[in-house]
Design an enzyme around this catalytic site. Sequence first.
Site, PDB file in Angstrom:
ATOM      1  N   HIS A  50       0.863  -1.176   0.000  1.00  0.00           N
ATOM      2  CA  HIS A  50       0.000   0.000   0.000  1.00  0.00           C
ATOM      3  C   HIS A  50       0.903   1.231   0.000  1.00  0.00           C
ATOM      4  O   HIS A  50       2.115   1.128   0.224  1.00  0.00           O
ATOM      5  CB  HIS A  50      -0.892  -0.004   1.240  1.00  0.00           C
ATOM      6  CG  HIS A  50      -2.060  -0.926   1.139  1.00  0.00           C
ATOM      7  ND1 HIS A  50      -3.086  -0.915   2.046  1.00  0.00           N
ATOM      8  CD2 HIS A  50      -2.383  -1.876   0.239  1.00  0.00           C
ATOM      9  CE1 HIS A  50      -3.996  -1.821   1.726  1.00  0.00           C
ATOM     10  NE2 HIS A  50      -3.583  -2.422   0.623  1.00  0.00           N
ATOM     11  N   SER A  77      -7.274   7.663   3.794  1.00  0.00           N
ATOM     12  CA  SER A  77      -7.292   7.193   5.176  1.00  0.00           C
ATOM     13  C   SER A  77      -6.636   5.811   5.288  1.00  0.00           C
ATOM     14  O   SER A  77      -6.943   4.914   4.494  1.00  0.00           O
ATOM     15  CB  SER A  77      -8.754   7.133   5.641  1.00  0.00           C
ATOM     16  OG  SER A  77      -8.852   6.788   6.990  1.00  0.00           O
ATOM     17  N   CYS A  79      -5.609   2.061   5.988  1.00  0.00           N
ATOM     18  CA  CYS A  79      -6.285   0.792   6.254  1.00  0.00           C
ATOM     19  C   CYS A  79      -5.743   0.171   7.550  1.00  0.00           C
ATOM     20  O   CYS A  79      -4.791   0.674   8.141  1.00  0.00           O
ATOM     21  CB  CYS A  79      -6.068  -0.154   5.072  1.00  0.00           C
ATOM     22  SG  CYS A  79      -4.398  -0.861   5.034  1.00  0.00           S
TER      23      CYS A  79
END
Length: 145
Positions: A50, A77, A79
């Site tokens: 990510h 936002s 995870c």
Amino acid sequence: MDSFMQAAIEEARQGLSEGGIPIGSVLVYKNRIIGRGHNRRVQQGSVVLHGEMDALENAGRQAAGVYQQSTIYTTLSPCPMCSGAILLYGIPSVVVGENRTFEGEEQLLRSHGVEVTVVQDEECISMMQDFIKTRPGLWNEDIGA
């Protein structure tokens, strides 16, 4: 706009141009970017890359005190996985580009004393809305839905 959020957005754009998911992040220590990254799950065939994880990886190994004095900027936002890394390394501050399309573990971060600032940047919002609309399957894969 904050230059660090702008750098995270540039990372998100790069990820999108590579055929990936448009989420970018930068790790800032003493007013300097020490790690930048973007979601590269598609590009690298990775289960963990990510945007925040890529930025941490690209910052390289750091002393605990560096993380504890850093801020991580992310276009979306965080995870649960990325929030866990933020907590693990004791990063005290997170600046979030937007949480309208996805609200991650902001409450978890706050409950552990992390300062979470959400700026609701229109470019971050529109980039994610467009991506989710055109690539819903890939988006659902990325968030584990």
